[in-house]
Design a protein around this motif. Structure first.
Motif, PDB file in Angstrom:
ATOM      1  N   THR A  23       0.837  -1.196   0.000  1.00 34.21           N
ATOM      2  CA  THR A  23       0.000   0.000   0.000  1.00 34.21           C
ATOM      3  C   THR A  23       0.872   1.246   0.000  1.00 34.21           C
ATOM      4  OG1 THR A  23      -0.048   0.062   2.405  1.00 34.21           O
ATOM      5  CG2 THR A  23      -1.806  -1.185   1.316  1.00 34.21           C
ATOM      6  N   PHE A  24       0.236   2.388  -0.200  1.00 35.45           N
ATOM      7  CA  PHE A  24       0.936   3.660  -0.065  1.00 35.45           C
ATOM      8  C   PHE A  24       1.583   3.766   1.309  1.00 35.45           C
ATOM      9  CE2 PHE A  24       0.191   7.800   2.033  1.00 35.45           C
ATOM     10  CZ  PHE A  24       1.214   8.540   1.439  1.00 35.45           C
ATOM     11  N   THR A  25       0.864   3.318   2.359  1.00 33.40           N
ATOM     12  CA  THR A  25       1.413   3.415   3.709  1.00 33.40           C
ATOM     13  C   THR A  25       2.611   2.493   3.904  1.00 33.40           C
ATOM     14  OG1 THR A  25      -0.201   1.786   4.498  1.00 33.40           O
ATOM     15  CG2 THR A  25      -0.791   4.099   4.697  1.00 33.40           C
ATOM     16  N   ASP A  26       2.596   1.316   3.287  1.00 36.77           N
ATOM     17  CA  ASP A  26       3.753   0.423   3.365  1.00 36.77           C
ATOM     18  C   ASP A  26       4.985   1.080   2.757  1.00 36.77           C
ATOM     19  OD1 ASP A  26       2.316  -1.696   4.555  1.00 36.77           O
ATOM     20  OD2 ASP A  26       1.642  -2.425   2.605  1.00 36.77           O
ATOM     21  N   GLU A  27       4.782   1.678   1.589  1.00 35.19           N
ATOM     22  CA  GLU A  27       5.907   2.348   0.923  1.00 35.19           C
ATOM     23  C   GLU A  27       6.355   3.578   1.711  1.00 35.19           C
ATOM     24  OE1 GLU A  27       7.599   1.170  -1.371  1.00 35.19           O
ATOM     25  OE2 GLU A  27       6.413   0.079  -2.853  1.00 35.19           O
ATOM     26  N   LEU A  28       5.402   4.292   2.309  1.00 37.88           N
ATOM     27  CA  LEU A  28       5.734   5.484   3.087  1.00 37.88           C
ATOM     28  C   LEU A  28       6.613   5.113   4.281  1.00 37.88           C
ATOM     29  CD1 LEU A  28       5.247   8.552   3.464  1.00 37.88           C
ATOM     30  CD2 LEU A  28       3.262   7.949   4.871  1.00 37.88           C
ATOM     31  N   ARG A  29       6.242   4.063   4.994  1.00 41.33           N
ATOM     32  CA  ARG A  29       7.036   3.614   6.142  1.00 41.33           C
ATOM     33  C   ARG A  29       8.412   3.145   5.698  1.00 41.33           C
ATOM     34  NH1 ARG A  29       5.113   1.792  11.031  1.00 41.33           N
ATOM     35  NH2 ARG A  29       6.525   0.027  10.859  1.00 41.33           N
ATOM     36  N   PHE A  30       8.453   2.369   4.620  1.00 42.25           N
ATOM     37  CA  PHE A  30       9.715   1.787   4.162  1.00 42.25           C
ATOM     38  C   PHE A  30      10.679   2.850   3.643  1.00 42.25           C
ATOM     39  CE2 PHE A  30      12.196  -0.161   0.636  1.00 42.25           C
ATOM     40  CZ  PHE A  30      12.968  -1.022   1.399  1.00 42.25           C
ATOM     41  N   GLN A  31      10.153   3.783   2.862  1.00 41.90           N
ATOM     42  CA  GLN A  31      11.020   4.773   2.227  1.00 41.90           C
ATOM     43  C   GLN A  31      11.319   5.971   3.119  1.00 41.90           C
ATOM     44  OE1 GLN A  31       9.872   5.719  -1.896  1.00 41.90           O
ATOM     45  NE2 GLN A  31       8.748   3.788  -1.977  1.00 41.90           N
ATOM     46  N   SER A  32      10.413   6.284   4.057  1.00 39.85           N
ATOM     47  CA  SER A  32      10.617   7.453   4.900  1.00 39.85           C
ATOM     48  C   SER A  32      11.362   7.135   6.184  1.00 39.85           C
ATOM     49  CB  SER A  32       9.267   8.093   5.248  1.00 39.85           C
ATOM     50  OG  SER A  32       8.611   8.524   4.079  1.00 39.85           O
ATOM     51  N   GLY A  33      11.339   5.888   6.615  1.00 38.17           N
ATOM     52  CA  GLY A  33      12.044   5.527   7.832  1.00 38.17           C
ATOM     53  C   GLY A  33      11.114   5.241   8.988  1.00 38.17           C
ATOM     54  N   ALA A  34      11.711   4.851  10.114  1.00 40.53           N
ATOM     55  CA  ALA A  34      10.940   4.389  11.267  1.00 40.53           C
ATOM     56  C   ALA A  34      10.128   5.489  11.928  1.00 40.53           C
ATOM     57  CB  ALA A  34      11.886   3.761  12.289  1.00 40.53           C
ATOM     58  N   ALA A  35      10.415   6.758  11.623  1.00 37.04           N
ATOM     59  CA  ALA A  35       9.700   7.852  12.284  1.00 37.04           C
ATOM     60  C   ALA A  35       8.255   7.960  11.840  1.00 37.04           C
ATOM     61  CB  ALA A  35      10.420   9.173  12.019  1.00 37.04           C
ATOM     62  N   THR A  36       7.903   7.357  10.715  1.00 33.29           N
ATOM     63  CA  THR A  36       6.533   7.412  10.207  1.00 33.29           C
ATOM     64  C   THR A  36       5.617   6.498  11.023  1.00 33.29           C
ATOM     65  OG1 THR A  36       7.118   8.006   7.946  1.00 33.29           O
ATOM     66  CG2 THR A  36       5.081   6.786   8.240  1.00 33.29           C
ATOM     67  N   ARG A  37       4.462   7.022  11.434  1.00 37.52           N
ATOM     68  CA  ARG A  37       3.447   6.224  12.126  1.00 37.52           C
ATOM     69  C   ARG A  37       2.220   6.073  11.236  1.00 37.52           C
ATOM     70  NH1 ARG A  37       4.296   9.168  16.849  1.00 37.52           N
ATOM     71  NH2 ARG A  37       3.922  11.036  15.597  1.00 37.52           N
ATOM     72  N   VAL A  38       1.666   4.865  11.180  1.00 37.39           N
ATOM     73  CA  VAL A  38       0.488   4.561  10.361  1.00 37.39           C
ATOM     74  C   VAL A  38      -0.619   4.056  11.270  1.00 37.39           C
ATOM     75  CG1 VAL A  38      -0.449   3.131   8.506  1.00 37.39           C
ATOM     76  CG2 VAL A  38       1.878   4.047   8.314  1.00 37.39           C
ATOM     77  N   ILE A  39      -1.723   4.813  11.356  1.00 44.93           N
ATOM     78  CA  ILE A  39      -2.828   4.512  12.269  1.00 44.93           C
ATOM     79  C   ILE A  39      -4.134   4.535  11.478  1.00 44.93           C
ATOM     80  CG2 ILE A  39      -3.965   5.142  14.425  1.00 44.93           C
ATOM     81  CD1 ILE A  39      -0.989   4.592  14.772  1.00 44.93           C
ATOM     82  N   THR A  40      -4.949   3.479  11.608  1.00 47.48           N
ATOM     83  CA  THR A  40      -6.225   3.445  10.891  1.00 47.48           C
ATOM     84  C   THR A  40      -7.356   2.976  11.810  1.00 47.48           C
ATOM     85  OG1 THR A  40      -5.935   1.157  10.084  1.00 47.48           O
ATOM     86  CG2 THR A  40      -5.045   2.941   8.715  1.00 47.48           C
ATOM     87  N   PHE A  41      -8.566   3.474  11.515  1.00 46.48           N
ATOM     88  CA  PHE A  41      -9.761   3.119  12.285  1.00 46.48           C
ATOM     89  C   PHE A  41     -10.940   2.890  11.340  1.00 46.48           C
ATOM     90  CE2 PHE A  41      -7.360   6.029  15.103  1.00 46.48           C
ATOM     91  CZ  PHE A  41      -7.157   5.181  16.188  1.00 46.48           C
ATOM     92  N   SER A  42     -11.812   1.963  11.720  1.00 52.88           N
ATOM     93  CA  SER A  42     -13.063   1.746  11.003  1.00 52.88           C
ATOM     94  C   SER A  42     -13.954   0.854  11.851  1.00 52.88           C
ATOM     95  CB  SER A  42     -12.815   1.095   9.638  1.00 52.88           C
ATOM     96  OG  SER A  42     -14.033   0.940   8.927  1.00 52.88           O
TER      97      SER A  42
END
Length: 582
Positions: free
Chosen positions: A162-181
């Motif tokens: 996903t976009f979030t997977d790539e964001l975490r991988f390419q941006s580094g560990a500082a990225t946080r990904v949080i989702t709710f539904s």
């Protein structure tokens, strides 16, 4: 003297008008993209990328709701439409217009033919059983606040990052990904394979998976703010009765247990003990109170985790599921769906104000879309004189079995029908392909069922063949070998396909999952960091959302079927290659 005074007055008036006009937003139309944009925009606020990406998905939001209801919006939805880049001709190009598929497309930029997510659930030929799109035999779900759970869910069936997977991988560990539904498939598909937290509702409480781990503040939130705290509340009208369109009691609607077809709708379940029961939790999910709960949950996550204030680009995904439950029960022409959006407008207004206060208005970007639209309630549509009805899939199965009797095929020949995909038992379809006369008999039998427009064989859809048929192209974009059915059935326009039998009343008003525009046409709106506000009329798809967000964040998606919506980006945020091509 009179002439001179007149000249001075005229000159002053012209100068005033010239200055006034100069301050008005200038709109331009670019023929290549059929775009209307305003000179006013949200430019980058002193940084190369946004601090926070917010993805909002409204489950079952048809694009025409914006035009129909926006006059009654005063807060969040109104702000997004007026201050954002609103794409009016966005539509899914495939037939599998279902929740899991739509969320996967939004999060990856990939169509089902690429992502492998072909439905909410499908027949698994290896295990010989129906599996959900998130079912993971190696995962274990856990509940916050001590609630019991079952099974395990993750994004392991999603074949692309996903976009979030790539964001975490390419941006580094500082990225946080949080989702709710409210739904596992929504939170998980938005969060991807490696979210820090993907949280949904099940069994009357908040749930996550061992794949994503737990967050202590969510455990505390679940205890302090349990869903059962809304027990005893009543969903009443937000507007005067004169403000609602359509009939008070929606034609063909099927209300949840404990409710009738008119307001008010009490959230009290049906338990004789006056305690929260399964009926209450379904009523709650089919009410605006669930949207408000998710909004408060998102605001708490922003505060507790400091989203948008860390060293990387953070991501918050919220999928509002209640409009889907409301739409299934009452349909698109109901007071209930209209009131749901009046209340969602207020919830989103509160969320955006919270983001302004905590993150800063110029530091985040928001994208809003929907996973699918909805079929008009058949009984309601019939009032217009249009050929509308209900396609009962068990009738299709019966016709197929009957047609194969005279050809000495072992019964049952049909293993399962999932949505509108028909799966034969092992080796049956291979045998059918070797017997043209038998195959023709089967196809003719299916086409004879009332409500069937056409049926496609799997081999007609493989590798997305070039075709002038929009329906065949949509079915092909939904087809994934090994997961899709052997035969793909297309309902007639305005016919609702259901798994229920024709001799029993259905338990809901309407559904979705067709290749028609009422299911495909959804809103797409971007607002905030790097976005050029305005109305855009070029044809796009939700697969364009992830590439556009990736461009704003300076990362690359490994594979996608969408494109960067450069027409809606400020010049400073358009990639150099894209800008050079314009």
């Amino acid at each position: 003297m009179k002439k001179r005074a007149t000249i001075i007055l005229v000159t002053a008036t012209l100068l005033f008008l010239t200055n006034a006009v100069a301050q008005l937003p200038v709109k331009t139309v670019t023929p290549a993209t059929s775009k209307t944009t305003s000179r006013a925009s949200s430019s980058p606020a002193g940084s190369a990328h946004p601090k926070l990406v917010v993805m909002i998905v409204v489950d079952q939001m048809r694009a025409d709701y914006v035009d129909k209801f926006r006059g009654q919006w005063t807060s969040g939805l109104k702000r997004l439409v007026e201050q954002g880049a609103w794409f009016r001709e966005a539509a899914y190009p495939y037939a599998a217009t279902e929740t899991c598929v739509g969320h996967a497309t939004i999060s990856t930029g990939a169509l089902p033919a690429t992502s492998g997510i072909v439905a909410n659930a499908w027949w698994d030929r290896d295990s010989q059983k129906t599996v959900t799109c998130t079912a993971d035999p190696n995962a274990k779900n856990s509940g916050y606040g001590g609630i019991a759970t079952k099974g395990g869910d993750s994004a392991w069936r999603l074949n692309v990052p996903t976009f979030t997977d790539e964001l975490r991988f390419q941006s580094g560990a500082a990225t946080r990904v949080i989702t709710f539904s409210l739904k596992a498939r929504s939170a998980i598909m938005l969060g991807g394979h490696k979210a820090d937290a993907a949280t949904w509702v099940d069994g009357g409480g908040l749930v996550t998976s061992s794949v994503y781990g737990t967050l202590p503040f969510l455990d505390e939130y679940a205890k302090v703010h349990p869903i059962k705290g809304d027990f005893g509340k009543t969903w009443t009208l937000s507007l005067p009765e004169s403000g609602y369109k359509y009939d008070e009691k929606a034609t063909g609607a099927v209300a949840p247990g404990g409710w009738d077809l008119s307001f008010p709708h009490p959230l009290r379940g049906t338990s004789a003990n006056n305690e929260p029961d399964d009926t209450f939790y379904f009523q709650w999910s089919t009410s605006p109170y669930a949207d408000t709960y998710l909004t408060k949950l998102a605001e708490t996550a922003i505060d507790q985790l400091g989203l948008g204030k860390g060293g990387g680009i953070d991501y918050l995904g919220v999928s509002y599921s209640s409009p889907d439950y409301v739409g299934h029960a009452f349909g698109p022409r109901s007071w209930e769906i209209q009131d749901t959006y009046v209340r969602l407008d207020k919830d989103l207004g509160e969320l955006l104000a919270h983001l302004d206060a905590r993150v800063g208005a110029g530091n985040y970007v928001v994208a809003l879309s929907a996973d699918h639209g909805v079929v008009p309630v058949p009984e309601d549509m019939q009032k217009t004189g249009v050929n509308a009805g209900v396609l009962h899939m068990p009738d299709v199965q019966s016709r197929v079995e009957e047609a194969l009797k005279s050809f000495n095929f072992t019964a049952p020949a049909v293993a399962q029908i999932a949505s509108t995909d028909l799966y034969f038992t092992t080796d049956t379809y291979d045998k059918l392909k070797s017997e043209p006369a038998t195959m023709k008999a089967v196809l003719d039998a299916i086409r004879s069922v009332p409500g069937v427009a056409n049926v496609y064989r799997a081999e007609e859809l493989t590798d997305r063949p070039a075709t002038r048929s929009l329906i065949r192209a949509a079915e092909s974009a939904s087809y994934f070998p090994g997961r899709s059915g052997d035969l793909l059935i297309v309902p007639r326009p305005y016919w609702l396909a259901t798994s229920g039998s024709s001799n029993k009343p259905r338990g809901y008003g309407t559904g979705h999952g067709t290749p028609y525009y009422y299911d495909q046409h959804v809103p797409i709106i971007f607002m905030g960091w790097g976005i050029q506000r305005g109305e855009y009329f070029g044809a796009i798809t939700p697969a364009d959302i992830a590439p556009t967000l990736a461009s704003l964040c300076g990362i690359t998606l490994g594979t996608h079927d969408g494109r960067i919506l450069s027409e809606a980006l400020t010049k400073k945020t358009i990639p150099a290659k894209t800008a050079a091509a314009q």
